[in-house]
Scaffold this motif. Structure first.
Motif, PDB file in Angstrom:
ATOM      1  N   GLY A  15      -6.371   8.503  -6.143  1.00  0.00           N
ATOM      2  CA  GLY A  15      -6.813   8.408  -4.764  1.00  0.00           C
ATOM      3  C   GLY A  15      -5.696   8.658  -3.780  1.00  0.00           C
ATOM      4  N   ASP A  16      -6.001   8.407  -2.504  1.00  0.00           N
ATOM      5  CA  ASP A  16      -5.077   8.731  -1.422  1.00  0.00           C
ATOM      6  C   ASP A  16      -4.298   7.531  -0.925  1.00  0.00           C
ATOM      7  OD1 ASP A  16      -6.179  11.403  -1.417  1.00  0.00           O
ATOM      8  OD2 ASP A  16      -7.951  10.487  -0.490  1.00  0.00           O
ATOM      9  N   LEU A  17      -4.771   6.341  -1.255  1.00  0.00           N
ATOM     10  CA  LEU A  17      -4.047   5.102  -0.985  1.00  0.00           C
ATOM     11  C   LEU A  17      -4.074   4.272  -2.256  1.00  0.00           C
ATOM     12  CD1 LEU A  17      -5.701   4.208   2.433  1.00  0.00           C
ATOM     13  CD2 LEU A  17      -3.410   5.173   2.150  1.00  0.00           C
ATOM     14  N   LEU A  18      -2.943   3.754  -2.632  1.00  0.00           N
ATOM     15  CA  LEU A  18      -2.836   2.953  -3.845  1.00  0.00           C
ATOM     16  C   LEU A  18      -2.487   1.530  -3.439  1.00  0.00           C
ATOM     17  CD1 LEU A  18      -2.984   3.237  -6.921  1.00  0.00           C
ATOM     18  CD2 LEU A  18      -0.556   3.847  -6.936  1.00  0.00           C
ATOM     19  N   LEU A  19      -3.382   0.587  -3.743  1.00  0.00           N
ATOM     20  CA  LEU A  19      -3.241  -0.793  -3.282  1.00  0.00           C
ATOM     21  C   LEU A  19      -2.599  -1.665  -4.360  1.00  0.00           C
ATOM     22  CD1 LEU A  19      -6.765  -1.347  -1.670  1.00  0.00           C
ATOM     23  CD2 LEU A  19      -4.790  -0.115  -0.762  1.00  0.00           C
ATOM     24  N   VAL A  20      -1.768  -2.582  -3.924  1.00  0.00           N
ATOM     25  CA  VAL A  20      -1.170  -3.574  -4.812  1.00  0.00           C
ATOM     26  C   VAL A  20      -1.590  -4.953  -4.318  1.00  0.00           C
ATOM     27  CG1 VAL A  20       0.941  -4.496  -5.810  1.00  0.00           C
ATOM     28  CG2 VAL A  20       0.821  -2.068  -5.179  1.00  0.00           C
ATOM     29  N   PRO A  21      -2.400  -5.680  -5.083  1.00  0.00           N
ATOM     30  CA  PRO A  21      -2.764  -7.032  -4.639  1.00  0.00           C
ATOM     31  C   PRO A  21      -1.567  -7.969  -4.708  1.00  0.00           C
ATOM     32  CG  PRO A  21      -3.559  -6.636  -6.858  1.00  0.00           C
ATOM     33  CD  PRO A  21      -2.980  -5.338  -6.387  1.00  0.00           C
ATOM     34  N   ALA A  22      -1.630  -9.045  -3.967  1.00  0.00           N
ATOM     35  CA  ALA A  22      -0.584 -10.062  -4.064  1.00  0.00           C
ATOM     36  C   ALA A  22      -0.604 -10.671  -5.460  1.00  0.00           C
ATOM     37  CB  ALA A  22      -0.799 -11.136  -3.001  1.00  0.00           C
TER      38      ALA A  22
ATOM     39  N   ALA B 254       1.985   5.257 -12.220  1.00  0.00           N
ATOM     40  CA  ALA B 254       0.543   5.070 -12.379  1.00  0.00           C
ATOM     41  C   ALA B 254      -0.272   6.098 -11.618  1.00  0.00           C
ATOM     42  CB  ALA B 254       0.146   3.668 -11.921  1.00  0.00           C
ATOM     43  N   TRP B 255       0.365   6.828 -10.700  1.00  0.00           N
ATOM     44  CA  TRP B 255      -0.365   7.717  -9.798  1.00  0.00           C
ATOM     45  C   TRP B 255      -0.287   9.150 -10.294  1.00  0.00           C
ATOM     46  CZ3 TRP B 255       0.759  11.739  -6.264  1.00  0.00           C
ATOM     47  CH2 TRP B 255      -0.229  11.997  -5.317  1.00  0.00           C
ATOM     48  N   ASN B 256      -1.444   9.806 -10.395  1.00  0.00           N
ATOM     49  CA  ASN B 256      -1.518  11.193 -10.841  1.00  0.00           C
ATOM     50  C   ASN B 256      -1.931  12.072  -9.655  1.00  0.00           C
ATOM     51  OD1 ASN B 256      -3.071  13.635 -11.973  1.00  0.00           O
ATOM     52  ND2 ASN B 256      -2.040  12.833 -13.797  1.00  0.00           N
ATOM     53  N   ARG B 257      -1.130  13.068  -9.357  1.00  0.00           N
ATOM     54  CA  ARG B 257      -1.354  13.903  -8.178  1.00  0.00           C
ATOM     55  C   ARG B 257      -2.754  14.529  -8.158  1.00  0.00           C
ATOM     56  NH1 ARG B 257       2.403  16.884  -5.078  1.00  0.00           N
ATOM     57  NH2 ARG B 257       4.028  16.260  -6.557  1.00  0.00           N
TER      58      ARG B 257
ATOM     59  N   VAL C 207       0.859  -1.179   0.000  1.00  0.00           N
ATOM     60  CA  VAL C 207       0.000   0.000   0.000  1.00  0.00           C
ATOM     61  C   VAL C 207       0.891   1.224   0.000  1.00  0.00           C
ATOM     62  CG1 VAL C 207      -1.830   1.277   1.177  1.00  0.00           C
ATOM     63  CG2 VAL C 207      -1.759  -1.220   1.336  1.00  0.00           C
ATOM     64  N   PHE C 208       0.598   2.174  -0.890  1.00  0.00           N
ATOM     65  CA  PHE C 208       1.341   3.430  -0.940  1.00  0.00           C
ATOM     66  C   PHE C 208       0.385   4.576  -0.634  1.00  0.00           C
ATOM     67  CE2 PHE C 208       3.499   0.565  -3.967  1.00  0.00           C
ATOM     68  CZ  PHE C 208       4.705   0.441  -3.293  1.00  0.00           C
ATOM     69  N   THR C 209       0.832   5.521   0.188  1.00  0.00           N
ATOM     70  CA  THR C 209      -0.011   6.632   0.613  1.00  0.00           C
ATOM     71  C   THR C 209       0.242   7.864  -0.247  1.00  0.00           C
ATOM     72  OG1 THR C 209       1.562   7.583   2.188  1.00  0.00           O
ATOM     73  CG2 THR C 209       0.189   5.746   2.971  1.00  0.00           C
ATOM     74  N   ARG C 210      -0.720   8.806  -0.197  1.00  0.00           N
ATOM     75  CA  ARG C 210      -0.560  10.057  -0.934  1.00  0.00           C
ATOM     76  C   ARG C 210       0.711  10.786  -0.500  1.00  0.00           C
ATOM     77  NH1 ARG C 210      -3.076  13.854  -4.057  1.00  0.00           N
ATOM     78  NH2 ARG C 210      -4.852  12.450  -4.393  1.00  0.00           N
ATOM     79  N   THR C 211       0.968  10.811   0.782  1.00  0.00           N
ATOM     80  CA  THR C 211       2.170  11.497   1.260  1.00  0.00           C
ATOM     81  C   THR C 211       3.425  10.867   0.672  1.00  0.00           C
ATOM     82  OG1 THR C 211       1.087  12.169   3.314  1.00  0.00           O
ATOM     83  CG2 THR C 211       3.508  12.103   3.309  1.00  0.00           C
ATOM     84  N   GLN C 212       3.485   9.542   0.658  1.00  0.00           N
ATOM     85  CA  GLN C 212       4.637   8.856   0.059  1.00  0.00           C
ATOM     86  C   GLN C 212       4.760   9.184  -1.428  1.00  0.00           C
ATOM     87  OE1 GLN C 212       3.378   4.846   1.239  1.00  0.00           O
ATOM     88  NE2 GLN C 212       5.356   4.602   2.266  1.00  0.00           N
ATOM     89  N   LEU C 213       3.647   9.116  -2.136  1.00  0.00           N
ATOM     90  CA  LEU C 213       3.661   9.311  -3.582  1.00  0.00           C
ATOM     91  C   LEU C 213       3.984  10.765  -3.945  1.00  0.00           C
ATOM     92  CD1 LEU C 213       0.580   7.063  -4.192  1.00  0.00           C
ATOM     93  CD2 LEU C 213       2.792   6.674  -5.273  1.00  0.00           C
ATOM     94  N   GLU C 214       3.504  11.713  -3.156  1.00  0.00           N
ATOM     95  CA  GLU C 214       3.836  13.115  -3.420  1.00  0.00           C
ATOM     96  C   GLU C 214       5.320  13.382  -3.218  1.00  0.00           C
ATOM     97  OE1 GLU C 214       1.182  15.257  -0.867  1.00  0.00           O
ATOM     98  OE2 GLU C 214      -0.356  15.456  -2.418  1.00  0.00           O
ATOM     99  N   GLN C 215       5.911  12.694  -2.277  1.00  0.00           N
ATOM    100  CA  GLN C 215       7.341  12.878  -2.011  1.00  0.00           C
ATOM    101  C   GLN C 215       8.207  12.064  -2.969  1.00  0.00           C
ATOM    102  OE1 GLN C 215       7.577  11.761   2.125  1.00  0.00           O
ATOM    103  NE2 GLN C 215       6.818  13.755   2.848  1.00  0.00           N
ATOM    104  N   GLY C 216       7.603  11.081  -3.653  1.00  0.00           N
ATOM    105  CA  GLY C 216       8.345  10.204  -4.558  1.00  0.00           C
ATOM    106  C   GLY C 216       8.747   8.942  -3.824  1.00  0.00           C
ATOM    107  N   LEU C 217       8.340   7.788  -4.369  1.00  0.00           N
ATOM    108  CA  LEU C 217       8.575   6.529  -3.664  1.00  0.00           C
ATOM    109  C   LEU C 217      10.057   6.198  -3.560  1.00  0.00           C
ATOM    110  CD1 LEU C 217       5.696   4.313  -5.090  1.00  0.00           C
ATOM    111  CD2 LEU C 217       5.812   5.430  -2.867  1.00  0.00           C
ATOM    112  N   GLY C 218      10.813   6.550  -4.599  1.00  0.00           N
ATOM    113  CA  GLY C 218      12.238   6.226  -4.560  1.00  0.00           C
ATOM    114  C   GLY C 218      12.461   4.732  -4.475  1.00  0.00           C
ATOM    115  N   GLY C 219      13.644   4.347  -4.111  1.00  0.00           N
ATOM    116  CA  GLY C 219      13.957   2.928  -4.012  1.00  0.00           C
ATOM    117  C   GLY C 219      14.249   2.319  -5.363  1.00  0.00           C
TER     118      GLY C 219
END
Length: 550
Positions: A469-476, A462-465, A439-451
């Motif tokens: 949405g505010d949480l981006l889910l990744v299924p297994a 895939a995420w547009n500011r 799960v990635f949050t808006r705060t993380q995505l706005e700052q850039g995930l990096g890594g």
């Protein structure tokens, strides 16, 4: 013929090595193609092309594989792999964070559903238009190769696209091309008033012939002997609940061609045969490839049937296997047509896909893979309840439209809670749910995930500011959002969804052979721009595939 069988990001570039340019004659000495044909097979995983290639006929997919460049490690390089996003990438060379198409559908900040190509200012020509039907490219925030081709030629180049889905045609056509799409109620191909006020005469002639009615009371039966399908998943046992077996007969409850009959054509080879019939009519009607000005024309063909078949039966099914064989034979006839009308020595062909496919969850489970169907609505309820217990307030989840979760920031502020604190708590709760990998949050995505992980890069793209949405889910892996107990889907950042075919054929411009280097669908637009000597689309981030150029 039917009867027996239908023959019908940021920081993205850092990890991508750029191959050394192959020796090539100067571009200025090479005549541009008279016609560029860009074909998108909706929902075709790269592995199916390789698995079934020995069964293809000589003139279609096999011709592309043998006479063209075959990029075996090509990917739709964004984390939400659906039709609209994939089609947007093909001729824009851009990712969702730039081009603005973040899904087939999404929610706006008021919770209202938005369809990727809807535009209430326009309507279909001669057909009823629903509230969320696709009628224009207004939501596509970037230009495309077709737009640049028309600009460079003073609008003399023609750009025409056709698809079984409105989004497949509109997002290939760009801002200045002309799109035609299959009408579910009539089986016709119509454009919208964004492009014109009435259809040209050649379209009216096509409609008058009613080619969509020729399948009525006929059946889709396997093209090959039973032994050819021996390695496919077995058909379900016969029952009223599991009608997924050959033969599939095309009919309507009324006893004559009508809306339910036309809808049945979509999950079969028929819709693709009709799409290519219309593409041929467009070549003749618009004189594509024979432009009197000498300008290069572009024909976009999005073939929707494979996606419908895979959703219904799974890519491991006999139906999916046979559909690809049927499509191969129809593509061969299309190439023969182009050779007669234009001359294949003047045509450059690109074939790719908008996304791949996961196997059905039940097929994966039978192979001891922990595949799940995740009920997004139930997941949202559990999340909201858990957040209420954690923060002692109610209703902090505003909406869920998987894989996006929308938080109620107004409620968070009213209750004097910290935005990042609520996001982090929500992410921890969701990560504990079965079937959720990340799960990635808006705060993380706005700052850039990096890594350095590929998954983080694809999800960031895939995420547009403004829109997401505010949480981006990744299924297994092998799990997906959705209910029911049958069928398959796509939409994840895993290889089975991102790895798609990429084939380019045109003897004057393309060097034949297998290209094993990592490649992206976003590379198509810059490569075609190089060949056509036009400016690449403004937001394109792909590279020129110099290793395949003559």
């Amino acid at each position: 013929m039917l009867g027996c069988a239908i023959l019908l990001a940021p920081a993205a570039e850092a990890a991508r090595p750029v191959p050394a340019a192959a020796p090539a004659q100067a571009q200025g000495q090479m005549q541009a193609p008279r016609l560029v044909v860009v074909m998108v097979v909706d929902g075709l995983p790269a592995e199916q092309l390789q698995r079934y290639r020995d069964q293809f006929g000589p003139g279609g997919l096999r011709r592309l594989l043998e006479q063209g460049a075959s990029f075996t490690n090509a990917h739709q390089a964004h984390g939400i792999t659906v039709t609209a996003i994939g089609h947007s990438a093909v001729l824009s060379g851009a990712y969702p964070y730039r081009h603005g198409i973040i899904g087939n559908n999404w929610l706006d900040h008021d919770g209202k559903q938005v369809y990727c190509t809807e535009d209430a200012r326009y309507h279909y020509i001669g057909a009823e238009t629903g509230a969320h039907d696709g009628t224009s490219p207004a939501l596509l925030r970037v230009d495309t190769l077709g737009d640049q081709l028309r600009y460079a030629s003073g609008n003399r180049s023609k750009v025409v696209t056709v698809s079984g889905k409105d989004r497949g045609a509109i997002l290939l056509a760009g801002k200045t091309g002309t799109a035609y799409m299959f009408m579910d109620d009539s089986g016709d191909f119509a454009s919208s008033t964004y492009y014109m006020q009435q259809h040209p005469a050649w379209v009216e002639r096509f409609h008058a012939a009613k080619p969509q009615d020729r399948y009525y009371a006929k059946s889709w039966k396997p093209l090959l002997p039973d032994s050819a399908y021996a390695d496919d998943a077995p058909d379900p046992a016969p029952s009223l609940k599991s009608p997924n077996r050959f033969p599939f007969t095309f009919y309507s409850e009324s006893g004559a061609p009508s809306a339910d009959y036309y809808a049945r054509l979509k999950a079969s080879p028929a819709v693709d045969e009709l799409t290519l019939d219309f593409a041929e009519a467009a070549v003749d009607g618009e004189r594509l490839g024979s432009n009197p000005s000498g300008a290069t024309d572009l024909l976009g063909v999005s073939l929707s049937g494979h996606d419908y078949v895979n959703h219904a039966y799974g890519p491991e099914s006999r139906m999916s296997h046979d559909h690809l064989q049927q499509l191969d034979r129809r593509i061969a006839r299309f190439f023969d047509f182009l050779d007669r009308r234009v001359g294949m020595d003047k045509v450059l062909v690109v074939l790719t896909a908008d996304h791949g496919f996961a196997n059905t969850a039940e097929f994966s489970q039978a192979r001891h893979i922990d595949a799940r169907r995740i009920d997004a609505k139930a997941l949202a309820t559990r999340l909201d309840d858990a957040l209420g217990q954690r923060f002692k307030v109610g209703k902090l989840v505003k909406n869920v439209y998987a894989p996006e979760v929308y938080l109620d920031y107004a409620a968070i502020e009213r209750n004097r809670l910290g935005r990042a604190e609520v996001e982090d708590a929500a992410a921890r709760i969701l990560m504990a749910q079965p079937g959720i990998a990340d799960v990635f949050t808006r705060t993380q995505l706005e700052q850039g995930l990096g890594g350095a992980t590929r998954l983080r890069l694809l999800m960031q793209r895939a995420w547009n500011r403004d829109l997401s949405g505010d949480l981006l889910l990744v299924p297994a892996a092998y799990s997906s959002f959705g209910g029911g107990d049958s069928g398959a889907t796509h939409g994840t950042p895993y290889n089975y969804d991102t790895n798609v075919p990429l084939l380019m054929m045109g003897g004057r411009w393309i060097r034949p052979g297998v290209v094993p280097q990592y490649t992206e669908v976003a590379d198509i637009a810059p490569t075609l721009a190089q060949i056509l000597r036009v400016r690449p689309p403004a937001a394109a981030e792909g590279r020129v595939l110099t290793e395949a150029l003559r």
